[in-house]
Design a protein around this motif. Sequence first.
Motif, short mmCIF file in Angstrom:
data_model
loop_
_atom_site.label_atom_id
_atom_site.label_comp_id
_atom_site.label_asym_id
_atom_site.label_seq_id
_atom_site.Cartn_x
_atom_site.Cartn_y
_atom_site.Cartn_z
N GLY A 168 12.14 -7.49 -64.55
CA GLY A 168 13.42 -7.45 -64.96
C GLY A 168 14.14 -7.47 -63.86
N PHE A 169 13.17 -8.53 -63.03
CA PHE A 169 13.71 -9.33 -61.61
C PHE A 169 14.16 -10.63 -61.81
CE2 PHE A 169 10.65 -6.14 -59.92
CZ PHE A 169 11.61 -6.01 -58.70
N GLY A 170 16.06 -10.67 -61.37
CA GLY A 170 15.56 -12.01 -60.79
C GLY A 170 15.09 -13.01 -60.18
N LEU A 171 14.65 -14.24 -60.79
CA LEU A 171 14.21 -14.61 -59.75
C LEU A 171 15.03 -15.89 -58.79
CD1 LEU A 171 11.98 -16.44 -62.84
CD2 LEU A 171 11.62 -14.10 -61.54
N LYS A 172 14.22 -16.43 -57.56
CA LYS A 172 14.31 -17.30 -56.88
C LYS A 172 13.28 -17.95 -55.93
CE LYS A 172 18.42 -15.24 -54.80
NZ LYS A 172 19.63 -16.42 -54.15
N ILE A 173 12.91 -19.15 -55.36
CA ILE A 173 12.83 -19.93 -54.51
C ILE A 173 12.72 -20.62 -53.79
CG2 ILE A 173 12.62 -22.13 -56.30
CD1 ILE A 173 8.81 -21.84 -56.51
N HIS A 174 11.86 -20.74 -52.12
CA HIS A 174 11.91 -21.21 -51.57
C HIS A 174 10.77 -22.64 -51.78
CE1 HIS A 174 13.03 -18.07 -48.74
NE2 HIS A 174 12.86 -18.36 -48.06
N ALA B 162 2.86 -19.58 -57.62
CA ALA B 162 4.20 -19.17 -58.06
C ALA B 162 4.62 -19.23 -59.25
CB ALA B 162 5.22 -20.26 -56.99
N ARG B 163 4.22 -19.95 -60.62
CA ARG B 163 5.05 -19.68 -61.84
C ARG B 163 4.97 -18.39 -62.22
NH1 ARG B 163 2.98 -23.76 -64.14
NH2 ARG B 163 4.35 -25.35 -63.73
N THR B 164 3.08 -18.53 -62.27
CA THR B 164 1.95 -17.29 -62.55
C THR B 164 3.47 -15.26 -61.98
OG1 THR B 164 0.47 -17.93 -62.52
CG2 THR B 164 0.50 -15.23 -62.77
N TYR B 165 3.28 -15.77 -60.63
CA TYR B 165 4.10 -14.40 -60.01
C TYR B 165 5.27 -14.52 -60.42
CZ TYR B 165 5.79 -11.59 -56.24
OH TYR B 165 6.38 -10.97 -55.33
N LEU B 166 6.28 -15.27 -60.57
CA LEU B 166 7.88 -15.73 -60.54
C LEU B 166 7.84 -14.61 -62.16
CD1 LEU B 166 9.11 -17.87 -59.54
CD2 LEU B 166 9.29 -16.00 -58.16
N GLN B 167 6.38 -15.35 -63.36
CA GLN B 167 6.49 -14.78 -64.68
C GLN B 167 6.46 -13.56 -64.71
OE1 GLN B 167 4.16 -17.16 -66.50
NE2 GLN B 167 5.47 -18.78 -67.22
N GLN B 168 5.59 -12.92 -63.85
CA GLN B 168 5.44 -11.66 -64.35
C GLN B 168 7.26 -10.58 -63.27
OE1 GLN B 168 2.34 -11.51 -61.31
NE2 GLN B 168 0.49 -11.19 -62.67
N ALA B 169 7.04 -11.19 -62.70
CA ALA B 169 8.15 -10.10 -61.08
C ALA B 169 9.32 -10.88 -62.76
CB ALA B 169 9.27 -11.21 -60.58
N GLN B 170 9.55 -12.05 -63.62
CA GLN B 170 10.76 -11.61 -64.30
C GLN B 170 10.67 -10.33 -65.97
OE1 GLN B 170 10.96 -15.51 -66.84
NE2 GLN B 170 12.84 -15.45 -66.29
N ALA B 171 8.81 -10.82 -66.17
CA ALA B 171 8.83 -9.56 -66.63
C ALA B 171 9.38 -7.79 -66.40
CB ALA B 171 7.39 -9.88 -67.51
N VAL C 85 13.78 -11.21 -56.88
CA VAL C 85 12.19 -11.51 -56.35
C VAL C 85 12.17 -12.98 -55.89
CG1 VAL C 85 9.64 -12.01 -56.63
CG2 VAL C 85 11.07 -9.95 -57.23
N ASP C 86 11.49 -13.27 -55.33
CA ASP C 86 11.69 -14.32 -54.35
C ASP C 86 9.96 -15.01 -54.29
OD1 ASP C 86 12.20 -16.91 -52.85
OD2 ASP C 86 14.03 -16.47 -51.22
N ILE C 87 9.93 -16.13 -53.77
CA ILE C 87 8.27 -16.66 -53.41
C ILE C 87 8.81 -18.26 -52.22
CG2 ILE C 87 7.91 -18.03 -55.45
CD1 ILE C 87 4.93 -17.06 -55.56
N PHE C 88 7.88 -18.52 -51.32
CA PHE C 88 7.56 -19.33 -50.89
C PHE C 88 6.70 -20.56 -51.29
CE2 PHE C 88 7.22 -21.69 -45.83
CZ PHE C 88 7.92 -22.52 -46.59
N CYS C 89 7.19 -21.98 -52.09
CA CYS C 89 6.23 -22.33 -52.80
C CYS C 89 6.26 -23.75 -51.36
CB CYS C 89 6.40 -23.00 -54.28
SG CYS C 89 5.99 -23.98 -54.69
N GLU C 90 4.89 -23.78 -51.69
CA GLU C 90 5.02 -24.90 -50.38
C GLU C 90 3.66 -24.89 -49.77
OE1 GLU C 90 5.38 -27.87 -48.70
OE2 GLU C 90 7.58 -27.57 -48.54
N GLU C 91 3.68 -26.26 -49.10
CA GLU C 91 1.93 -26.25 -48.69
C GLU C 91 1.82 -25.33 -47.07
OE1 GLU C 91 1.02 -30.24 -47.77
OE2 GLU C 91 1.18 -31.16 -48.81
N GLY C 92 0.88 -24.25 -47.24
CA GLY C 92 0.71 -23.78 -46.07
C GLY C 92 0.82 -22.12 -46.85
#
Length: 419
Positions: free
Chosen positions: A246-252, A235-244, A221-228
Amino acid sequence: MPYDLLIRNCGQILTLVGGPTDRPLTKSQLSDWQILANGFVACEKGRIAAVGPMLELDDRQISATTEVLDAQGRVVMPGLVECHTHLVFAGNRAGEFQRKLQGESYLDILASGGGILSTVRATRAASAAELLQNALHHLDGFRRYGVTTVEAKSGYGLDKETELRLVRVALEASKRQPVRVVPTFLGAHVVPPEYKGRPAEYLHMLATEVLPEIRGQAEFVDIFCEEGAFSVDDARTYLQQAQALGFGLKIHAEQLHDLGGCAMAAELGAISVDHVDYLSLPDAARIAQNGRTVAVLLPLVPLFLRQERYALGRQLIDVGVPVAVSTDFNPGSCPSKNLWLALSMACLKTGLTPLEAIAAVTLNAAWALNRAHEIGRLAEGYMADILILTLDDYRQIPYWLGENPVQEVIIGGKRQNLQ
């Protein structure tokens, strides 16, 4: 058992062997790996059976059924690994390219309803068959460049139905041709029009309604963390939910501003942090501490967007961050599948040496996809993903700017037709 495939008289075999096997290459390890001169690579049942100097080739393993290729003194290396692409989409943004040439910025175009959102409109309107046809076309292009594994992000649907379709099209595309496809869920690309001004609500919908449905289909699971796009806190909350789940994490992150998204994701154990053009050195030092989060450099993006700022590749390596290099193939900021050009630009604009850049598009890129146990090296037991180049010295790889040096592509022990 006789060899199925034998590549002999290899001038230089870029093995990527010699560093650690339990974590990505860092610091001097990125260039301190084994190059064999005048060697061979032998394959059985889709995997590498032996690699060594020609003097050690056991002729008893060669039979009438063995396919023998003579490399004639050329470079032989692992297949390229594309660890950051947006493979599945419809349409193109050539019109916006013209606007950029006239001075509009990436964020200005996004704010006017263009950019990612224009591709979202085209992708939502496309059928699964049309999206699959497009993906297969692009995968054929990657294969001709010697790419044998491709990550495929969703993110151009921004609604449940289309995002699920994009992941499933990527999986189907993987079955229909030889290049391996690794799906990543990027539903959190930007906030869709339906949720304008409500990014947290949109992320909650993805976490509760979409992520449970794609477990076992998308690995990351990935997320675009940027202005706009999305804030660090969201992003932190969402990635923690994805991790719970069982997904591996990525981030833009740190593509256009230094918001701290990369360090946050690394603290959560993200497998990669991508773009990193504005990553600060203090945050880079924090990322280096875990030794496993790969910083994926995407130098073709600032090139295409005509930006001055490139990732500090040399400094990232010096502080101990593992680095990989990818194209970021997508219709807006990098409509190029030429990973060789990205490799050259990593040398020219981010400070990597040729050996470091080669490691960054093979073994460390495999680490960024959690595949380094089977691809990215030429070693016994690894997948037989092998390239024979037209070159006789690895130093020529970044030197011939933008050229495709591929002569032969072998995926899973099978020669590919490049015509």
